[in-house]
Motif scaffolding. Structure first.
Motif, PDB file in Angstrom:
ATOM      1  N   ASN A 191       0.852  -1.195   0.000  1.00 44.37           N
ATOM      2  CA  ASN A 191       0.000   0.000   0.000  1.00 44.37           C
ATOM      3  C   ASN A 191       0.887   1.243   0.000  1.00 44.37           C
ATOM      4  O   ASN A 191       1.076   1.897   1.036  1.00 44.37           O
ATOM      5  N   ASP A 192       1.451   1.529  -1.157  1.00 45.07           N
ATOM      6  CA  ASP A 192       2.337   2.682  -1.283  1.00 45.07           C
ATOM      7  C   ASP A 192       1.691   3.840  -2.026  1.00 45.07           C
ATOM      8  O   ASP A 192       2.373   4.817  -2.332  1.00 45.07           O
ATOM      9  N   HIS A 193       0.423   3.717  -2.354  1.00 48.31           N
ATOM     10  CA  HIS A 193      -0.265   4.809  -3.021  1.00 48.31           C
ATOM     11  C   HIS A 193      -1.597   5.084  -2.314  1.00 48.31           C
ATOM     12  O   HIS A 193      -2.310   4.141  -1.926  1.00 48.31           O
ATOM     13  N   ALA A 194      -1.901   6.332  -2.181  1.00 52.38           N
ATOM     14  CA  ALA A 194      -3.201   6.737  -1.617  1.00 52.38           C
ATOM     15  C   ALA A 194      -4.188   6.998  -2.746  1.00 52.38           C
ATOM     16  O   ALA A 194      -3.813   7.385  -3.847  1.00 52.38           O
ATOM     17  N   PRO A 195      -5.476   6.775  -2.516  1.00 61.93           N
ATOM     18  CA  PRO A 195      -6.488   7.076  -3.552  1.00 61.93           C
ATOM     19  C   PRO A 195      -6.481   8.567  -3.886  1.00 61.93           C
ATOM     20  O   PRO A 195      -6.285   9.418  -3.015  1.00 61.93           O
ATOM     21  N   THR A 196      -6.682   8.860  -5.126  1.00 64.74           N
ATOM     22  CA  THR A 196      -6.717  10.247  -5.603  1.00 64.74           C
ATOM     23  C   THR A 196      -7.919  10.426  -6.527  1.00 64.74           C
ATOM     24  O   THR A 196      -8.309   9.496  -7.252  1.00 64.74           O
ATOM     25  N   PHE A 197      -8.465  11.628  -6.514  1.00 72.46           N
ATOM     26  CA  PHE A 197      -9.563  11.993  -7.400  1.00 72.46           C
ATOM     27  C   PHE A 197      -8.999  12.831  -8.537  1.00 72.46           C
ATOM     28  O   PHE A 197      -8.011  13.556  -8.360  1.00 72.46           O
ATOM     29  N   PRO A 198      -9.627  12.765  -9.696  1.00 68.17           N
ATOM     30  CA  PRO A 198      -9.143  13.584 -10.813  1.00 68.17           C
ATOM     31  C   PRO A 198      -9.184  15.066 -10.507  1.00 68.17           C
ATOM     32  O   PRO A 198      -8.323  15.816 -10.965  1.00 68.17           O
ATOM     33  N   TRP A 199     -10.209  15.488  -9.737  1.00 60.46           N
ATOM     34  CA  TRP A 199     -10.323  16.912  -9.384  1.00 60.46           C
ATOM     35  C   TRP A 199     -10.553  17.010  -7.879  1.00 60.46           C
ATOM     36  O   TRP A 199     -11.148  16.138  -7.251  1.00 60.46           O
ATOM     37  N   GLN A 200     -10.117  18.072  -7.350  1.00 58.84           N
ATOM     38  CA  GLN A 200     -10.314  18.255  -5.924  1.00 58.84           C
ATOM     39  C   GLN A 200     -11.733  18.764  -5.592  1.00 58.84           C
ATOM     40  O   GLN A 200     -12.172  18.635  -4.458  1.00 58.84           O
ATOM     41  N   GLU A 201     -12.421  19.304  -6.589  1.00 56.87           N
ATOM     42  CA  GLU A 201     -13.765  19.794  -6.335  1.00 56.87           C
ATOM     43  C   GLU A 201     -14.644  19.494  -7.546  1.00 56.87           C
ATOM     44  O   GLU A 201     -14.232  19.725  -8.679  1.00 56.87           O
ATOM     45  N   TYR A 202     -15.814  18.927  -7.300  1.00 56.22           N
ATOM     46  CA  TYR A 202     -16.763  18.567  -8.344  1.00 56.22           C
ATOM     47  C   TYR A 202     -18.031  19.436  -8.172  1.00 56.22           C
ATOM     48  O   TYR A 202     -18.425  19.793  -7.061  1.00 56.22           O
ATOM     49  N   VAL A 203     -18.635  19.693  -9.332  1.00 57.85           N
ATOM     50  CA  VAL A 203     -19.932  20.413  -9.335  1.00 57.85           C
ATOM     51  C   VAL A 203     -20.995  19.448  -9.832  1.00 57.85           C
ATOM     52  O   VAL A 203     -20.868  18.901 -10.940  1.00 57.85           O
ATOM     53  N   LEU A 204     -21.983  19.218  -9.016  1.00 60.54           N
ATOM     54  CA  LEU A 204     -23.082  18.306  -9.352  1.00 60.54           C
ATOM     55  C   LEU A 204     -24.388  19.106  -9.365  1.00 60.54           C
ATOM     56  O   LEU A 204     -24.725  19.787  -8.396  1.00 60.54           O
ATOM     57  N   GLU A 205     -24.992  19.019 -10.534  1.00 60.78           N
ATOM     58  CA  GLU A 205     -26.272  19.720 -10.683  1.00 60.78           C
ATOM     59  C   GLU A 205     -27.420  18.722 -10.528  1.00 60.78           C
ATOM     60  O   GLU A 205     -27.471  17.701 -11.236  1.00 60.78           O
ATOM     61  N   VAL A 206     -28.334  19.037  -9.599  1.00 56.04           N
ATOM     62  CA  VAL A 206     -29.473  18.162  -9.299  1.00 56.04           C
ATOM     63  C   VAL A 206     -30.760  19.012  -9.400  1.00 56.04           C
ATOM     64  O   VAL A 206     -30.852  20.100  -8.813  1.00 56.04           O
ATOM     65  N   THR A 237     -36.157  15.512  -0.216  1.00 58.26           N
ATOM     66  CA  THR A 237     -36.540  16.346  -1.342  1.00 58.26           C
ATOM     67  C   THR A 237     -35.825  17.674  -1.265  1.00 58.26           C
ATOM     68  O   THR A 237     -35.706  18.301  -0.200  1.00 58.26           O
ATOM     69  N   LEU A 238     -35.383  18.081  -2.456  1.00 52.84           N
ATOM     70  CA  LEU A 238     -34.641  19.321  -2.543  1.00 52.84           C
ATOM     71  C   LEU A 238     -35.592  20.476  -2.782  1.00 52.84           C
ATOM     72  O   LEU A 238     -36.623  20.341  -3.465  1.00 52.84           O
ATOM     73  N   ASP A 239     -35.261  21.589  -2.303  1.00 56.87           N
ATOM     74  CA  ASP A 239     -36.024  22.805  -2.518  1.00 56.87           C
ATOM     75  C   ASP A 239     -35.026  23.899  -2.849  1.00 56.87           C
ATOM     76  O   ASP A 239     -34.273  24.347  -1.990  1.00 56.87           O
ATOM     77  N   ARG A 240     -35.070  24.243  -4.142  1.00 57.74           N
ATOM     78  CA  ARG A 240     -34.082  25.208  -4.595  1.00 57.74           C
ATOM     79  C   ARG A 240     -34.289  26.543  -3.913  1.00 57.74           C
ATOM     80  O   ARG A 240     -33.340  27.285  -3.653  1.00 57.74           O
ATOM     81  N   GLU A 241     -35.556  26.882  -3.615  1.00 58.47           N
ATOM     82  CA  GLU A 241     -35.824  28.176  -3.019  1.00 58.47           C
ATOM     83  C   GLU A 241     -35.304  28.265  -1.591  1.00 58.47           C
ATOM     84  O   GLU A 241     -34.964  29.345  -1.120  1.00 58.47           O
ATOM     85  N   GLN A 242     -35.189  27.137  -0.937  1.00 59.01           N
ATOM     86  CA  GLN A 242     -34.674  27.133   0.427  1.00 59.01           C
ATOM     87  C   GLN A 242     -33.129  27.064   0.460  1.00 59.01           C
ATOM     88  O   GLN A 242     -32.510  27.743   1.252  1.00 59.01           O
ATOM     89  N   ILE A 266     -17.517  18.163  -3.128  1.00 57.41           N
ATOM     90  CA  ILE A 266     -18.608  18.117  -4.110  1.00 57.41           C
ATOM     91  C   ILE A 266     -19.534  19.295  -3.824  1.00 57.41           C
ATOM     92  O   ILE A 266     -20.043  19.456  -2.698  1.00 57.41           O
ATOM     93  N   LEU A 267     -19.712  20.106  -4.871  1.00 53.61           N
ATOM     94  CA  LEU A 267     -20.641  21.236  -4.790  1.00 53.61           C
ATOM     95  C   LEU A 267     -21.928  20.846  -5.532  1.00 53.61           C
ATOM     96  O   LEU A 267     -21.908  20.635  -6.746  1.00 53.61           O
ATOM     97  N   ILE A 268     -23.001  20.690  -4.818  1.00 53.65           N
ATOM     98  CA  ILE A 268     -24.283  20.257  -5.393  1.00 53.65           C
ATOM     99  C   ILE A 268     -25.142  21.526  -5.612  1.00 53.65           C
ATOM    100  O   ILE A 268     -25.440  22.264  -4.669  1.00 53.65           O
ATOM    101  N   THR A 269     -25.445  21.724  -6.904  1.00 51.98           N
ATOM    102  CA  THR A 269     -26.294  22.883  -7.274  1.00 51.98           C
ATOM    103  C   THR A 269     -27.695  22.366  -7.599  1.00 51.98           C
ATOM    104  O   THR A 269     -27.843  21.443  -8.435  1.00 51.98           O
ATOM    105  N   VAL A 270     -28.699  22.933  -7.007  1.00 49.98           N
ATOM    106  CA  VAL A 270     -30.094  22.520  -7.225  1.00 49.98           C
ATOM    107  C   VAL A 270     -30.645  23.307  -8.403  1.00 49.98           C
ATOM    108  O   VAL A 270     -30.566  24.551  -8.435  1.00 49.98           O
ATOM    109  N   LEU A 271     -31.119  22.588  -9.424  1.00 46.93           N
ATOM    110  CA  LEU A 271     -31.637  23.184 -10.655  1.00 46.93           C
ATOM    111  C   LEU A 271     -33.147  23.025 -10.718  1.00 46.93           C
ATOM    112  O   LEU A 271     -33.749  22.158 -10.053  1.00 46.93           O
ATOM    113  N   ASP A 272     -33.577  23.787 -11.656  1.00 50.79           N
ATOM    114  CA  ASP A 272     -35.005  23.629 -11.896  1.00 50.79           C
ATOM    115  C   ASP A 272     -35.268  22.293 -12.546  1.00 50.79           C
ATOM    116  O   ASP A 272     -34.381  21.706 -13.176  1.00 50.79           O
TER     117      ASP A 272
END
Length: 964
Positions: A133-148, A205-210, A234-240
């Motif tokens: 175990n000489d390698h640690a897990p890595t993500f391609p990006w340090q921050e993701y944007v997820l639109e829901v 349930t998501l509520d974009r207005e809230q 992970i940045l989750i953006t609530v869409l219409d």
């Protein structure tokens, strides 16, 4: 990319105890299919232990180096492992990175081919590189944007970007964790290859207005010890709401593709549908975050058409299966992406030609190598599979070699018959490797095998024998001939050196007559040859190569000496009596034809050079005598007349037949007599004088010269001696002492004695004897100029014994002081001694420089006669001191002459040595003084070291006089 707590760089390796246990378990050999298998963790340092091959293979470790035990590696391949030839241990040669060696997952194996010679043996070893175990897990990006979309139903799943971990097994990504929040949960899924990926599940349930955005932290954990982790925000953006999402025809697709497909080849056409209209119904295709980087390098997805195209070259031997994850998403707001999986199977084609590797080449090969000698070990490898990877190997025909299959894909090239470098010095063997594919691929490699030479051919001369003709009187050092030999071998085996065999010619070593250049074979005469002494001889010349063992050949060289007219005729009869004139008597009554005599001559030459002719050059009367030209007979031509002269002079010439001719002449004086006396004629001596009976005139000259020099030198010595003795005689007459050597006084000798010494510059030691005693005796001691130290010779008066008394009874009583008149004095004024005891002046011998040796002998005899009543006692100074200190008395000398008539102090033979005459210290009966070496030679003239006289009584007092 972040790192979990406690997962620093210092935790790359297992704890030491666990690592040792793991190495012990993994180093045990595993036998699989007749081969050894070992395991070693990756990232081991250089020198880490892997296995003991010498023990596991049952080899003698002491012979590994001699048998060239080694690992056979392909050209250009990195040598991760190596074998210690001293103990047979397989160890890590350089650090092994499993992720670099084996890109694909699964077991990472290193296949080793072990080769040992004498005899040739091959072993196959597999070493599995274990992942750590000489390698640690890595993500391609340090921050993701997820639109829901806010209209997303509960339980909706949103795939997240997977973390990448190069490690495998439990050391790869094992699970994911999500930071606590009130809307989403995390669900971990497993792919077909056992890899993990995470999906975000809507739990509320998501509520974009809230709340328009949500932030969560995704953590990927592996299963290693210690556990390593990687995080991504992970940045989750609530869409219409976008009511409909695209849908693929099927969730998974399978496709086959040949590995040699060119770039741009269509892999698959994907199709997804969306029920919405407008931008919400327009679909875009792309790789999802699950696609590994290698897939993105080889394939690409057309975003509008959904075609999956080949981007890079494929290689079946590197990876036979590729897994693609493609997503489809509409262009509407709050678009939701859907995913499908495409499995691409590669088909193997015969695109790799066989590789021929010469793993061990033993060249050059000796020409005397036995049949079956291994020349080379050849390995053949084809990276294809199936029939495309099956290889056959063959060599060119009509060569004395063959291929023998020793192991799978391994061949040995061995000899089938004897080699001969002189016939074929080098072989070019073509090796052809051909696979079984369609079409078949082949590889040709040429092996050049030089044949090394052995010394199997002896030198051979160009001629079976040589005949050389040399004119006599040749110049020493001149070249007379040249011999040459050939050797079909090469290099030092063909390097020839010439020499002459040992032998003798007329009793002399052959090396004094002829020499030879060891490199070129040119022969040279070392001396001027004389036909009259040696007419022919033969020598043995040897040509020897420089091989081991050396081979040689001999040839006989016959040398014939040719005659030159270099010897003048020698007239042997009649022999001349006075100079070059021979005389002979002729009776006047001799008539015509009377044989006066025969002139005989000899010539040491041969042939025409020795053919002699005789003639008269001059004659008192040519009408009286004739000389036969062939026989040399001298006869009268007529009878003698009254008017003929009584003495006839003839000049006879003897000429040889050489070119140019040489001649000799002699004068013959004939006396005409009335009657012949009874004497031998000069013509009667016809015998040749022996060659070795006549001595050379040079020897006579040397003897005369040596005799003259010796006589002159001896005469000079006698004259110098007489002059010196004459001067001493004058001093003797003036001082009243005998002529004798005068020693320089040694103060040390006087200080250590019992005598009273007075400083003086005189060189004479005076001995004072009291009145009434025996007559005094005085000596003057003289030293040579080279003397550096001397002692006085103190001579005490001796008296004849009375009434046959001997011994110390005549000595004064012990402890009494000696009379002052009995002490010796060294004074500046020379006191005239009592000379009544001396012989009359008329009887005293006087030395003159003109006296001969006989006069000196008369002087000697007179002095010896005078000495018959005297005795001088001489004792070493040390003994005299000892006697004086012990008894404090003066010893009375005993009058016993050493031998009658001898005066050592006056004997001129102490300083003059005449070769052939006895000296003082030598006699016919042996040495005069026993126990001493009496060595007198001409070189001791004037350098006598000791002068000692003894009386024959045991109680004599002797004083040593060392003259150095």
């Amino acid at each position: 990319m972040g790192a979990g707590a406690g997962c620093g760089r210092g935790q790359l390796f297992l704890p030491s105890l666990l690592l040792l246990l793991l190495l012990f378990l993994l180093a045990s050999p595993l036998s699989a299919g007749g081969q050894l298998r070992y395991a070693v963790p990756e990232e081991q340092e250089h020198g880490a232990f892997v296995a003991n091959l010498g023990e596991d293979l049952g080899l003698d470790v002491s012979t590994l180096s001699a048998r060239r035990f080694r690992i056979v590696a392909r050209a250009g391949a990195r040598q991760h492992l190596e074998v210690n030839l001293e103990n047979g241990i397989l160890f890590v040669n350089e650090r092994i990175d499993r992720e670099e060696v084996c890109e694909a997952g699964g077991a990472c194996l290193l296949h080793l081919q072990l080769l040992i010679e004498s005899p040739l043996e091959l072993y196959r070893v597999e070493v599995e590189v274990l992942d750590i175990n000489d390698h640690a897990p890595t993500f391609p990006w340090q921050e993701y944007v997820l639109e829901v979309a806010e209209s997303a139903v509960l339980g909706a799943r949103f795939p997240l970007e997977s973390a990448q971990d190069p490690d495998v097994g439990t050391n790869s990504v094992h699970t994911y964790q999500l930071s606590p929040n009130g809307f989403f949960s995390l669900e971990v899924q497993t792919r077909s290859d056992a890899s993990k990926f995470a999906e975000l599940v809507l739990e509320r349930t998501l509520d974009r207005e809230q709340q328009r955005t949500h932030r969560v932290l995704l953590t990927a954990l592996d299963g290693g010890i210690p556990r390593r982790s990687g995080t991504a925000h992970i940045l989750i953006t609530v869409l219409d709401a976008n009511d409909n999402v695209p849908a693929f025809d099927q969730p998974s697709y399978r496709v086959s593709l040949p590995e040699d497909a060119p770039a741009g080849t269509l892999v698959i056409q994907l199709n997804a549908t969306d029920l919405d209209e407008g931008p919400n119904g327009e679909i875009e295709y792309s790789f999802s975050g699950h696609a590994p980087p290698r897939v993105r390098e080889l394939f690409r997805v057309e975003p509008h058409s959904g075609q999956v195209l080949l981007k890079g070259p494929l290689d079946y031997e590197r990876a036979s299966l590729h897994e693609l994850y493609v997503q489809a998403k509409d262009r509407g707001p709050s678009a939701v992406a859907v995913h499908c999986r495409v499995l691409v199977h590669l088909l193997d084609v015969n695109d790799n030609a066989p590789e021929v590797t010469l793993t061990s080449v033993s060249t050059p090969v000796q020409e005397d190598a036995p049949t079956g000698t291994v020349i080379a070990v050849i390995s053949v490898l084809d990276r294809d599979s199936g029939d495309n990877g099956r290889v056959s190997c063959e060599i060119s025909p009509n060569v004395p070699f063959e291929l023998r299959s020793s192991f799978r894909n391994y061949y040995t090239l061995v000899t089938t018959e004897a080699l001969d470098r002189e016939v074929v010095p080098e072989y070019n063997v073509s090796i052809t490797a051909r696979d079984m594919g369609s079409p078949a691929l082949l590889t040709r490699s040429t092996l050049t095998i030089p044949v090394s030479d052995v010394n199997d051919n002896a030198p051979r001369f160009l001629q079976p024998s040589y005949s050389v003709y040399v004119m006599e009187n040749n110049a020493p050092g001149a070249s007379i001939c040249s011999v040459s030999a050939l050797d079909p071998d090469c290099q030092q085996n063909a390097y020839l050196s010439y020499s002459i065999a040992d032998g003798h010619i007329h009793g002399m070593p052959v090396g004094t007559y002829v020499s030879i250049n060891s490199d070129s074979g040119h022969m040279y005469a070392l001396r001027s040859l004389d036909y009259e002494q040696i007419r022919s001889f033969q020598i043995q010349v040897q040509a020897q190569d420089a091989g081991f063992p050396p081979l040689s050949a001999n040839v006989t060289v016959h040398i014939f000496v040719l005659d030159q007219n270099d010897n003048t005729p020698v007239i042997v009869s009649p022999m001349p009596r006075n100079g070059s004139v021979a005389t002979e008597l002729v009776p006047r009554s001799a008539g015509p034809g009377y044989l006066v005599g025969t002139v005989s001559a000899v010539d040491a030459d041969a042939g025409l050079n020795s053919r002699l002719s005789y003639q008269l050059l001059q004659a008192t009367d040519f009408t009286l005598f004739s000389l036969a030209p062939d026989t040399g007979e001298l006869r009268t031509l007529r009878s003698f007349l009254e008017q003929d002269a009584a003495r006839q002079r003839l000049v006879v010439q003897v000429r040889d037949g050489g070119q140019p001719a040489l001649s000799a002449t002699m004068s013959l004086l004939l006396s005409v007599v009335e009657t012949m006396p009874q004497t031998l004629s000069d013509f009667s001596n016809f015998s040749l004088p022996p060659e070795d009976s006549s001595s050379s005139p040079l020897t006579l000259y040397l003897l005369v010269s040596l005799g003259s020099i010796s006589f002159t030198f001896l005469l000079a010595i006698l004259i110098l001696t007489a002059i010196r003795c004459r001067g001493e005689q004058r001093s003797w007459r003036r001082d009243g002492c005998h002529c004798c050597p005068r020693p320089r006084s040694s103060p040390e000798s006087l200080k250590t004695s019992n005598l009273t010494a007075q400083p003086t510059t005189s060189t004479a030691a005076h001995l004072d004897v009291p009145d009434g005693g025996p007559p005094g005796y005085c000596y003057k001691l003289c030293l040579g100029p080279e003397s550096a130290q001397s002692d006085f010779m103190f001579l005490k008066p001796c008296s004849l014994p009375r009434n046959n008394e001997k011994g110390p009874g005549n000595l004064p009583a012990a402890g009494k002081r000696s009379q002052p008149s009995q002490q010796f004095h060294v004074s500046k004024q020379i006191k005239q001694p009592n000379t009544d005891w001396l012989p009359p002046s008329t009887q005293r011998p006087a030395l003159k420089s003109s006296q001969s040796l006989e006069d000196m002998g008369e002087i000697r005899r007179a002095l010896q006669k005078e000495h018959e009543r005297l005795c001088t006692l001489v004792t070493p100074v040390s003994e005299f001191q000892k006697a004086s200190a012990g008894a404090n008395s003066i010893w009375a000398p005993q009058h016993s002459p050493l031998y009658p008539g001898h005066i050592p102090a006056l004997d001129y033979q102490h300083n003059v040595y005449i070769p052939g005459t006895p000296t003082l210290l030598s006699s016919k009966d042996g040495p005069l003084f026993p126990g001493r070496e009496n060595r007198n030679s001409f070189s001791t003239f004037g350098k006598r070291k000791k002068m000692t006289t003894y009386c024959d009584m045991p109680d004599s007092v002797v004083i040593n006089n060392d003259l150095k």
